[in-house]
Design a protein around this motif. Structure first.
Motif, PDB file in Angstrom:
ATOM      1  N   PHE A 160      -3.079   5.877   4.720  1.00 26.95           N
ATOM      2  CA  PHE A 160      -2.767   4.445   4.562  1.00 26.95           C
ATOM      3  C   PHE A 160      -1.478   4.265   3.765  1.00 26.95           C
ATOM      4  O   PHE A 160      -1.444   3.561   2.754  1.00 26.95           O
ATOM      5  CB  PHE A 160      -3.914   3.697   3.869  1.00 26.95           C
ATOM      6  N   ASP A 161      -0.416   4.927   4.201  1.00 28.38           N
ATOM      7  CA  ASP A 161       0.889   4.831   3.551  1.00 28.38           C
ATOM      8  C   ASP A 161       0.818   5.082   2.050  1.00 28.38           C
ATOM      9  O   ASP A 161       1.374   4.326   1.248  1.00 28.38           O
ATOM     10  CB  ASP A 161       1.522   3.467   3.817  1.00 28.38           C
ATOM     11  N   TYR A 177      -0.310  -6.124   8.183  1.00 29.21           N
ATOM     12  CA  TYR A 177      -1.239  -5.487   9.111  1.00 29.21           C
ATOM     13  C   TYR A 177      -0.892  -4.047   9.425  1.00 29.21           C
ATOM     14  O   TYR A 177      -1.566  -3.414  10.229  1.00 29.21           O
ATOM     15  CB  TYR A 177      -1.347  -6.312  10.396  1.00 29.21           C
ATOM     16  N   THR A 178       0.188  -3.519   8.851  1.00 30.61           N
ATOM     17  CA  THR A 178       0.480  -2.100   9.080  1.00 30.61           C
ATOM     18  C   THR A 178       0.431  -1.339   7.760  1.00 30.61           C
ATOM     19  O   THR A 178      -0.532  -0.657   7.461  1.00 30.61           O
ATOM     20  CB  THR A 178       1.870  -1.920   9.714  1.00 30.61           C
ATOM     21  N   ARG A 179       1.440  -1.551   6.944  1.00 34.10           N
ATOM     22  CA  ARG A 179       1.553  -0.749   5.740  1.00 34.10           C
ATOM     23  C   ARG A 179       0.457  -1.071   4.735  1.00 34.10           C
ATOM     24  O   ARG A 179      -0.095  -0.193   4.091  1.00 34.10           O
ATOM     25  CB  ARG A 179       2.917  -1.029   5.117  1.00 34.10           C
ATOM     26  N   TYR A 180       0.156  -2.366   4.606  1.00 32.34           N
ATOM     27  CA  TYR A 180      -0.780  -2.763   3.563  1.00 32.34           C
ATOM     28  C   TYR A 180      -2.134  -3.154   4.133  1.00 32.34           C
ATOM     29  O   TYR A 180      -2.850  -3.946   3.538  1.00 32.34           O
ATOM     30  CB  TYR A 180      -0.192  -3.920   2.750  1.00 32.34           C
ATOM     31  N   MET A 200       3.826  -8.353   9.828  1.00 36.68           N
ATOM     32  CA  MET A 200       3.910  -6.949  10.238  1.00 36.68           C
ATOM     33  C   MET A 200       3.514  -6.028   9.089  1.00 36.68           C
ATOM     34  O   MET A 200       2.734  -5.096   9.263  1.00 36.68           O
ATOM     35  CB  MET A 200       5.344  -6.614  10.663  1.00 36.68           C
ATOM     36  N   LEU A 201       4.045  -6.322   7.899  1.00 36.00           N
ATOM     37  CA  LEU A 201       3.751  -5.467   6.749  1.00 36.00           C
ATOM     38  C   LEU A 201       2.271  -5.519   6.387  1.00 36.00           C
ATOM     39  O   LEU A 201       1.645  -4.496   6.142  1.00 36.00           O
ATOM     40  CB  LEU A 201       4.568  -5.915   5.538  1.00 36.00           C
ATOM     41  N   LEU A 212      -1.656  -0.894  -6.404  1.00 41.79           N
ATOM     42  CA  LEU A 212      -2.250  -2.017  -5.691  1.00 41.79           C
ATOM     43  C   LEU A 212      -3.723  -1.749  -5.384  1.00 41.79           C
ATOM     44  O   LEU A 212      -4.598  -2.553  -5.697  1.00 41.79           O
ATOM     45  CB  LEU A 212      -1.463  -2.265  -4.401  1.00 41.79           C
ATOM     46  N   THR A 213      -4.015  -0.588  -4.799  1.00 41.45           N
ATOM     47  CA  THR A 213      -5.408  -0.310  -4.441  1.00 41.45           C
ATOM     48  C   THR A 213      -6.249  -0.021  -5.684  1.00 41.45           C
ATOM     49  O   THR A 213      -7.432  -0.336  -5.705  1.00 41.45           O
ATOM     50  CB  THR A 213      -5.522   0.860  -3.445  1.00 41.45           C
ATOM     51  N   VAL A 268     -12.487  -8.427   1.302  1.00 46.47           N
ATOM     52  CA  VAL A 268     -13.799  -8.091   0.736  1.00 46.47           C
ATOM     53  C   VAL A 268     -14.039  -8.877  -0.549  1.00 46.47           C
ATOM     54  O   VAL A 268     -15.144  -9.360  -0.802  1.00 46.47           O
ATOM     55  CB  VAL A 268     -13.901  -6.568   0.470  1.00 46.47           C
ATOM     56  N   ILE A 269     -12.985  -9.062  -1.338  1.00 45.53           N
ATOM     57  CA  ILE A 269     -13.138  -9.823  -2.582  1.00 45.53           C
ATOM     58  C   ILE A 269     -13.590 -11.248  -2.279  1.00 45.53           C
ATOM     59  O   ILE A 269     -14.468 -11.800  -2.947  1.00 45.53           O
ATOM     60  CB  ILE A 269     -11.817  -9.811  -3.390  1.00 45.53           C
ATOM     61  N   LEU A 289      -7.153  -3.483  -6.835  1.00 50.01           N
ATOM     62  CA  LEU A 289      -8.110  -4.138  -5.934  1.00 50.01           C
ATOM     63  C   LEU A 289      -9.485  -3.492  -6.044  1.00 50.01           C
ATOM     64  O   LEU A 289     -10.509  -4.172  -6.061  1.00 50.01           O
ATOM     65  CB  LEU A 289      -7.604  -4.068  -4.489  1.00 50.01           C
ATOM     66  N   LEU A 344     -16.212  -7.630 -10.086  1.00 56.93           N
ATOM     67  CA  LEU A 344     -16.667  -9.004  -9.796  1.00 56.93           C
ATOM     68  C   LEU A 344     -18.173  -9.086  -9.543  1.00 56.93           C
ATOM     69  O   LEU A 344     -18.847  -9.948 -10.111  1.00 56.93           O
ATOM     70  CB  LEU A 344     -15.897  -9.590  -8.608  1.00 56.93           C
ATOM     71  N   TYR A 360      -4.905  -1.633   4.390  1.00 56.55           N
ATOM     72  CA  TYR A 360      -6.054  -1.255   3.565  1.00 56.55           C
ATOM     73  C   TYR A 360      -6.232  -2.250   2.411  1.00 56.55           C
ATOM     74  O   TYR A 360      -7.327  -2.780   2.187  1.00 56.55           O
ATOM     75  CB  TYR A 360      -5.809   0.159   3.031  1.00 56.55           C
ATOM     76  N   ALA A 361      -5.122  -2.543   1.717  1.00 54.99           N
ATOM     77  CA  ALA A 361      -5.188  -3.495   0.605  1.00 54.99           C
ATOM     78  C   ALA A 361      -5.567  -4.886   1.114  1.00 54.99           C
ATOM     79  O   ALA A 361      -6.312  -5.624   0.459  1.00 54.99           O
ATOM     80  CB  ALA A 361      -3.841  -3.543  -0.107  1.00 54.99           C
ATOM     81  N   LEU A 368      -9.203  -5.107   1.645  1.00 54.81           N
ATOM     82  CA  LEU A 368      -9.903  -5.170   0.356  1.00 54.81           C
ATOM     83  C   LEU A 368      -9.853  -6.574  -0.219  1.00 54.81           C
ATOM     84  O   LEU A 368     -10.837  -7.063  -0.791  1.00 54.81           O
ATOM     85  CB  LEU A 368      -9.278  -4.189  -0.631  1.00 54.81           C
ATOM     86  N   ALA A 369      -8.712  -7.243  -0.047  1.00 50.23           N
ATOM     87  CA  ALA A 369      -8.611  -8.620  -0.528  1.00 50.23           C
ATOM     88  C   ALA A 369      -9.636  -9.484   0.196  1.00 50.23           C
ATOM     89  O   ALA A 369     -10.265 -10.370  -0.408  1.00 50.23           O
ATOM     90  CB  ALA A 369      -7.200  -9.138  -0.306  1.00 50.23           C
ATOM     91  N   VAL A 391     -12.939  -5.333  -6.980  1.00 46.36           N
ATOM     92  CA  VAL A 391     -14.081  -5.306  -6.059  1.00 46.36           C
ATOM     93  C   VAL A 391     -15.307  -4.766  -6.783  1.00 46.36           C
ATOM     94  O   VAL A 391     -16.419  -5.208  -6.549  1.00 46.36           O
ATOM     95  CB  VAL A 391     -13.772  -4.469  -4.802  1.00 46.36           C
ATOM     96  N   PHE A 402       5.623   2.238  13.560  1.00 45.49           N
ATOM     97  CA  PHE A 402       4.311   2.251  12.922  1.00 45.49           C
ATOM     98  C   PHE A 402       3.428   3.272  13.606  1.00 45.49           C
ATOM     99  O   PHE A 402       3.228   3.237  14.808  1.00 45.49           O
ATOM    100  CB  PHE A 402       3.665   0.868  13.009  1.00 45.49           C
ATOM    101  N   MET A 443      10.230  -1.948  13.978  1.00 47.75           N
ATOM    102  CA  MET A 443       9.530  -1.244  12.905  1.00 47.75           C
ATOM    103  C   MET A 443       8.634  -0.164  13.496  1.00 47.75           C
ATOM    104  O   MET A 443       7.823  -0.424  14.382  1.00 47.75           O
ATOM    105  CB  MET A 443       8.683  -2.251  12.129  1.00 47.75           C
TER     106      MET A 443
END
Lengths: 481, 200
Positions: A66-67, B141-144, B138-139, A129-130, B153-154, A133, A140, B146-147, B150-151, A137, A3, A1
Motif C-alpha cells: 500500500f505504497d 483511491y490509489t496511493r492512499y 486519483m490519489l 498517517l496509518t 471505518v472511523i 488512523l 474510539l 488504505y488510509a 480506515l477513515a 480506530v 498505478f 499516473m
C-alpha cells in the motif's frame, strides 16, 4: 499516473476482520432476538479466524505494501496474534458480566471487534498517517465502551476523562508528527529514517522537539509516569469487563506505537529518546510501586501496578539493542497475560448489582473457591516476579539486556522497586488465604467459558514460567531478522 | 504577485483573529460565528494554493453542514455563561505560563533556518484544464486507498458508538407493552364479585 495494484495478501487479516464486522453487525440486527448467542459466537469466530490468519502468515518474508503505509513483519504478526487471543479471552470472561448487568451486548462485541481491527492496523502501520488512523480506530471504541453502562454515573465520568485525555494525547502526537514531517518532508517511516540521518546534524532542535511531542503522545497512551493521572481513575470508574479489555490488548498496541515511532522511525535520535525514556521509566517504577501500596481498591492497585510494569517494559527499549527490544516484547506479552488473568478474576467474581472492587472482597477466597484462589495466587506471584513464573523471566530479560548494554545502576534501582512492589501483590495472596471470609457462601461459576478461560490463563502463567524458552526465542527472533 | 501577498496576509490575520475570538468570546453562539469566519478565511488560503476543491469543501461541508448543526446544539444547550467565565479567569495564570513555555520552545526550535529554504517560490501555475478534484480523487483511491478506507471505518465506529450510547431502553419508561396487552383476556382483567357484602 501510473498505478499498480498493491499486494493485498499481507493485509488479509485486517480485511477479514472488517468483512466479518459487517456480518456480525447484520447478524446482531436481524437474528439476535431469536438466537441470543449468535453475536457472541460470530465475534469469537472473527477474532479466532484473524488469529489463525496471523499465525499462518508467520514466516512470510517482511513485505511493505500500500505504497509504504503497511508492513508485514514477524514483530507485527507476533503482536497481532496476542492482541487477538487476548481479545478472545476478554470476551470469554465478560460474557456473564455483560448479561447480568444488562449492557447492550451487541454493541459491546462490535466495539471490541472494531478496537481489535484498529490494533491490527496500528501494529502493522508503516507511515505516520496509518499509525495515527490505527490509533484512532482502536481508541474510539474504548471510550464508547466505558460509557455503555449508562446507569452508573461513575462510568460516564471515567469515559469522559479517558476521552479528553486521549484527545489531548492525539493532539500531542499529531503536533510532533507535523514537526517531523516539516523536517523530513515525508510521512513514510522508511523515508523518515533516511532523511533524518541526513538532517540530524543540521536541525537537531526541531527534530528533538518533534520527538518530545511524539513520545509524550505515545507514552500517554501507554499510561506511564508523568502521563499516568488518567490510568487509576479510568480503571476504577470503568465497568469491570471494560477495565479488563483496556488493561490488556491496548497495552500491546501502545507498545507497538512506541516501537514504530521511536525505535524504527527515529534511530538517529536514539541518545535523545534514551534519556527521555530513562526518566520516564524511573518515575513510573517509583510512582507505580509506591502509590500502589496505599490502595485498598484492587482496580486502583492494579492500575498503579500497570504503571510500574510499563516502566519495566521501557527498560528493554532503553537498552537500545535488538536483544533489549525482544525482551521488552516478551515483557509486554507476559504482562498482558497476567493482567488478563487478574482482571478476568475480578470480572467473573462480579455479579448482578455487585462490582468487586475492594481488596477485602477477596477475603477468604480460598475457602469459597480454592481453584480461583490458586489461579489468583499464580498471577500475583508472577506479577511480583517470584521465580517459576512468567513474570520472573520477563523481569530477568529486561534487566539482563540493560546490563549487557553496560547500564548497571538502572537495573539495580529497578530491583529495589520490584521488592517494594512485592508487598502489595503478596497482600492479595495473604487476604485470600489467611483472612476469614466475609461471606461464607462458596463461589460457583455458572459460565463454562469463564471457567475454561481462567484455568488456561492461570496455567499459562505457570507453564510459560517453567518453559519460557520458546516464547523468548520467538520475541527475540522478531528483531534479529 | 503583490496582490496575492496582500490577500494572504489579510486573510491570515483574519484567521488568527477570529480563531482567538472563538476561545475568548463570552457567548457560545458568537464563538460559533467566529469559527465560521475562521473557516471562510482558511478557505481563501486554500484558494491561494490553487486547491479549489478543498477550499469549496471547507465551505460546503463545514460552514454549510457541520456549523449549522453546531449552531442548533449551542442554541439548545443554553450554556451557563457565568460558570464558563469564572473558570476561564481561574485557569488563566496557569494557561498563560503553559502557552509562554510552549511558544518559547517552539520559537527556539523552529527557527526559519530549521525549516530549510522558506523562500520557496509558489509552484508554477497549473494549466486551465487542470482539475484539482480529479487529482485528489486519483490519489485517494490509489496511493492512499488504505488510509481512506480506515477513515471510513472511523465513521462506521462513530455510528455504532453513538447508537449504542443513545438508543437505550429505559427501565422505568411508560411505554405500552404490546405483548402483554394482546395476551390479556377476560379472566385476567375482570373479576366478577358476586357477593357485594351489602345486605339490606
Amino acid at each position: 499516473m501510473n498505478f499498480t495494484a498493491p499486494d493485498f495478501l499481507p493485509a488479509i487479516g485486517e480485511m477479514f476482520t472488517l468483512g466479518m464486522i459487517c456480518v456480525v453487525m447484520l447478524a446482531y440486527l436481524f437474528f439476535d432476538k431469536q438466537n441470543r448467542g449468535i453475536t457472541y459466537f460470530l465475534t469469537q469466530i472473527t477474532l479466532l479466524g484473524a488469529a489463525v490468519i496471523a499465525i499462518s502468515l508467520y514466516g512470510h518474508p517482511t513485505e511493505i505494501t500500500f505504497d509504504g503505509s503497511f508492513i508485514l513483519d514477524p514483530e507485527s504478526l507476533l503482536l497481532k496474534i496476542f492482541i487477538l487471543l487476548s481479545s478472545v479471552f476478554v470476551l470469554m470472561y465478560s460474557r456473564p458480566y455483560i448479561r447480568d448487568n444488562e449492557i447492550a451486548h451487541g454493541e459491546f462485541y462490535l466495539l471490541i471487534l472494531f478496537s481489535a481491527l484498529g490494533m491490527q492496523v496500528l501494529v502493522s502501520a508503516y507511515s505516520f498517517l496509518t499509525l495515527y488512523l490505527g490509533l484512532e480506530v482502536f481508541s474510539l471504541p474504548l471510550y464508547a465502551m466505558i460509557a455503555l453502562r449508562h446507569n452508573r454515573p461513575v462510568c460516564q465520568e471515567a469515559a469522559m476523562k479517558y476521552f479528553i485525555m486521549g484527545a489531548i494525547a492525539s493532539g500531542f502526537l499529531l503536533y510532533g508528527m507535523s514537526l517531523i514531517y516539516g523536517a523530513c518532508q515525508s510521512l513514510n517511516l522508511q523515508e523518515i529514517v533516511s532523511m533524518m540521518s541526513l538532517s540530524v546534524d543540521s536541525q537537531p532542535m526541531m527534530l528533538t522537539v518533534g520527538l518530545v511531542f511524539i513520545a509524550a503522545g505515545a507514552l500517554f497512551k501507554l499510561g506511564v509516569a508523568p502521563f499516568h493521572m488518567w490510568v487509576p481513575d479510568v480503571y476504577e470508574g470503568a465497568p469491570n469487563a471494560m477495565t479488563l479489555f483496556i488493561s490488556t490488548a491496548p497495552k500491546l498496541a501502545g507498545f507497538a506505537l512506541l516501537l514504530r515511532l521511536l525505535v524504527e522511525a527515529m534511530p538517529a535520535l536514539f541518545p535523545q529518546w534514551q534519556y527521555l525514556l530513562i526518566a520516564v521509566a524511573v518515575l513510573s517504577m517509583a510512582v507505580g510501586n509506591i502509590i500502589a501500596i496505599a490502595q485498598d481498591n484492587i482496580k486502583r492497585m492494579l492500575a498503579y501496578s500497570s504503571i510500574a510494569n510499563m516502566g519495566y517494559m521501557l527498560l528493554g527499549l532503553i537498552a537500545g539493542t535488538p536483544r533489549g527490544y525482544g525482551s521488552a516484547t516478551f515483557y509486554i506479552i507476559a504482562y498482558v497475560i497476567m493482567s488478563l488473568g487478574a482482571f478476568g478474576i475480578i470480572t467473573i467474581l462480579s455479579r448482578k448489582g455487585f462490582e468487586l472492587e475492594k481488596i477485602n472482597d477477596f477475603k477468604g477466597l480460598n475457602s469459597r473457591n480454592p481453584w480461583l484462589a490458586l489461579m489468583m495466587l499464580l498471577i500475583m506471584f508472577s506479577m511480583a516476579g517470584v521465580p517459576p513464573s512468567v513474570g520472573f523471566f520477563a523481569k530477568v530479560g529486561v534487566l539482563e539486556s540493560l546490563v549487557r548494554a553496560d547500564i548497571v545502576w538502572l537495573p539495580a534501582l529497578a530491583l529495589v522497586f520490584a521488592i517494594i512492589g512485592a508487598y502489595y501483590y503478596l497482600r492479595v495472596v495473604k487476604v485470600m488465604y489467611f483472612d476469614e471470609p466475609i461471606e461464607k457462601t462458596p463461589v460457583i461459576l455458572e459460565s463454562f467459558d469463564a471457567q475454561l478461560a481462567i484455568s488456561i490463563n492461570g496455567l499459562a502463567v505457570f507453564f510459560l514460567g517453567l518453559f519460557p524458552t520458546t516464547m523468548i526465542e520467538l520475541c527475540q527472533k522478531a528483531f534479529l531478522a | 504577485m503583490i496582490i496575492q501577498k496582500l490577500v494572504f496576509y489579510v486573510f491570515s490575520a483574519l484567521l488568527i483573529g477570529s480563531s482567538t475570538m472563538v476561545i475568548v468570546s463570552r457567548q457560545s453562539v458568537r464563538a460559533a460565528f467566529f469559527l465560521i469566519v475562521a473557516f471562510c478565511a482558511s478557505a481563501v488560503l486554500w484558494m491561494l494554493l490553487e486547491a479549489e476543491f478543498l477550499a469549496l469543501l471547507l465551505i460546503f461541508v463545514y460552514v454549510g453542514a457541520v456549523m449549522t448543526l453546531f449552531m442548533f446544539v449551542v442554541m439548545m444547550l443554553n450554556l451557563d455563561k457565568e460558570a464558563v467565565q469564572e473558570k476561564f479567569v481561574r485557569y488563566l495564570p496557569f494557561a498563560v505560563v503553559v502557552v509562554a513555555l510552549m511558544v518559547g520552545v517552539l520559537v527556539f526550535a523552529v527557527k526559519p533556518g530549521h525549516l530549510g529554504d522558506l523562500s520557496v517560490a509558489m509552484k508554477a501555475h497549473h494549466a486551465a484544464d487542470y482539475s484539482n478534484t480529479k487529482v485528489l480523487g486519483m490519489l485517494l483511491y490509489t496511493r492512499y486507498v488504505y488510509a481512506f478506507e480506515l477513515a471510513a471505518v472511523i465513521l462506521l465506529i462513530a455510528i455504532v458508538a453513538s447508537i449504542g450510547l443513545t438508543h437505550r431502553e429505559k427501565s422505568n419508561n411508560k411505554r405500552q407493552r404490546v405483548v402483554a396487552q394482546l395476551e390479556a383476556n377476560k379472566a385476567d382483567r375482570l373479576v366478577v364479585i358476586t357477593d357485594m357484602g351489602v345486605n339490606e
